[in-house]
Design a protein around this motif. Structure first.
Motif, short mmCIF file in Angstrom:
data_model
loop_
_atom_site.label_atom_id
_atom_site.label_comp_id
_atom_site.label_asym_id
_atom_site.label_seq_id
_atom_site.Cartn_x
_atom_site.Cartn_y
_atom_site.Cartn_z
N ALA A 43 0.83 -1.20 0.00
CA ALA A 43 0.00 0.00 0.00
C ALA A 43 0.86 1.25 0.00
O ALA A 43 0.51 2.27 -0.59
N GLY A 44 2.01 1.19 0.63
CA GLY A 44 2.93 2.32 0.67
C GLY A 44 3.63 2.55 -0.65
O GLY A 44 4.31 3.53 -0.84
N ARG A 45 3.47 1.64 -1.57
CA ARG A 45 4.14 1.75 -2.87
C ARG A 45 3.15 2.06 -3.97
O ARG A 45 3.42 1.80 -5.13
N GLY A 46 2.03 2.64 -3.66
CA GLY A 46 0.97 2.87 -4.62
C GLY A 46 1.10 4.18 -5.35
O GLY A 46 2.17 4.58 -5.81
N ALA A 47 -0.01 4.90 -5.45
CA ALA A 47 -0.10 6.12 -6.24
C ALA A 47 0.87 7.20 -5.76
O ALA A 47 1.42 7.94 -6.57
N ASP A 48 1.07 7.30 -4.45
CA ASP A 48 2.00 8.32 -3.95
C ASP A 48 3.41 8.09 -4.47
O ASP A 48 4.11 9.03 -4.84
N ASN A 49 3.83 6.84 -4.48
CA ASN A 49 5.16 6.53 -5.00
C ASN A 49 5.25 6.79 -6.49
O ASN A 49 6.28 7.25 -6.97
N GLU A 50 4.20 6.48 -7.23
CA GLU A 50 4.20 6.76 -8.67
C GLU A 50 4.29 8.26 -8.91
O GLU A 50 5.00 8.71 -9.80
N HIS A 51 3.57 9.04 -8.12
CA HIS A 51 3.61 10.50 -8.24
C HIS A 51 5.02 11.01 -7.93
O HIS A 51 5.55 11.86 -8.64
N ALA A 52 5.61 10.49 -6.88
CA ALA A 52 6.97 10.91 -6.50
C ALA A 52 7.98 10.53 -7.57
O ALA A 52 8.88 11.31 -7.89
N ALA A 53 7.84 9.35 -8.15
CA ALA A 53 8.75 8.91 -9.22
C ALA A 53 8.61 9.82 -10.45
O ALA A 53 9.62 10.20 -11.06
N ALA A 54 7.38 10.18 -10.80
CA ALA A 54 7.16 11.08 -11.93
C ALA A 54 7.74 12.46 -11.66
O ALA A 54 8.33 13.09 -12.54
N ARG A 55 7.61 12.92 -10.42
CA ARG A 55 8.16 14.22 -10.04
C ARG A 55 9.69 14.18 -10.09
O ARG A 55 10.33 15.14 -10.52
N ASP A 56 10.29 13.09 -9.66
CA ASP A 56 11.74 12.94 -9.73
C ASP A 56 12.22 12.94 -11.19
O ASP A 56 13.25 13.52 -11.51
N GLU A 57 11.46 12.28 -12.06
CA GLU A 57 11.80 12.26 -13.49
C GLU A 57 11.76 13.69 -14.05
O GLU A 57 12.64 14.10 -14.80
N LEU A 58 10.72 14.44 -13.68
CA LEU A 58 10.60 15.83 -14.10
C LEU A 58 11.80 16.64 -13.61
O LEU A 58 12.40 17.40 -14.37
N THR A 59 12.16 16.47 -12.35
CA THR A 59 13.28 17.22 -11.76
C THR A 59 14.58 16.93 -12.50
O THR A 59 15.34 17.85 -12.82
N ARG A 60 14.84 15.64 -12.78
CA ARG A 60 16.07 15.29 -13.51
C ARG A 60 16.09 15.94 -14.89
O ARG A 60 17.11 16.50 -15.32
N ALA A 61 14.96 15.88 -15.61
CA ALA A 61 14.89 16.48 -16.94
C ALA A 61 15.08 17.99 -16.86
O ALA A 61 15.81 18.57 -17.69
N ALA A 62 14.45 18.63 -15.89
CA ALA A 62 14.58 20.09 -15.75
C ALA A 62 16.03 20.49 -15.49
O ALA A 62 16.54 21.43 -16.11
N VAL A 63 16.70 19.78 -14.60
CA VAL A 63 18.11 20.08 -14.31
C VAL A 63 18.96 19.94 -15.58
O VAL A 63 19.75 20.82 -15.92
#
Length: 190
Positions: A43-63
């Motif tokens: 349950a701790g690896r659900g939508a919140d983790n997917e959102h965080a992973a997508a945000r991390d991907e965005l951050t890497r691309a932006a940098v």
């Protein structure tokens, strides 16, 4: 204690502490506990983790993209300018493309390479489903020294950057310089 247990104890035999039904009960409780813990972990690896992973991907691309857009090597300016266009999209891409002749003239006069380095970045808006985001970034731009003094120069810039997901990859859709205090700089367009 029952008479049978007292008799067994007197005969020297140990009294079983748990009856066979108790073994089954312990096994069932253990399976239930393990299943519950696994469900909690998943349950701790659900939508919140997917959102965080997508945000991390965005951050890497932006940098990567902001660094690239603040770096140029005059020896390979054409390649750097092509990379600028590759990471841009929408009206920002069109504006960069229209400005290429002036950029080529400007970088033909530059003798030393400039390298951007992100010192801080924050995601201020993120709409994963729409594929849009806004980040603010602080950038230090170092220009290698040339000439007699050979001193390295440094500029500091702040940007508000629009990002858009295109074809599965994040691209820069807007790059606005920010004045001190976080307000758009005078004369900065969309």
């Amino acid at each position: 204690m029952t008479r049978a247990a007292a008799a067994r104890r007197a005969a020297g035999r140990a009294v079983p502490l748990i009856r066979p039904a108790g073994h089954v009960l312990i096994a069932v409780a253990t399976v239930f506990l393990c299943t519950s813990l696994w469900s909690l972990f998943q349950a701790g690896r659900g939508a919140d983790n997917e959102h965080a992973a997508a945000r991390d991907e965005l951050t890497r691309a932006a940098v990567q993209h902001i660094t690239l857009l603040n770096s140029i090597d005059p020896k390979r300016a054409e390649l750097d300018l092509a990379h600028w266009l590759r990471v841009a999209t929408g009206p920002f891409h069109d504006a960069l493309e229209a400005d290429m002749p002036a950029a080529r003239q400007k970088f033909a006069k530059q003798t030393a390479p400039s390298h951007g380095k992100i010192t801080a970045l924050a995601v201020t808006e993120f709409d994963r489903s729409a594929g849009t985001a806004t980040v603010i970034a602080s950038v230090r731009i170092f220009t290698e020294g040339t000439g007699e003094d050979g001193r390295r120069t440094e500029q500091r810039k702040r940007y508000e950057v629009g990002m858009q997901r295109v074809g599965g990859a994040w691209k820069v859709s807007e790059l606005r310089p920010l004045a001190p205090g976080g307000k758009p700089a005078e004369g900065s367009g969309p």
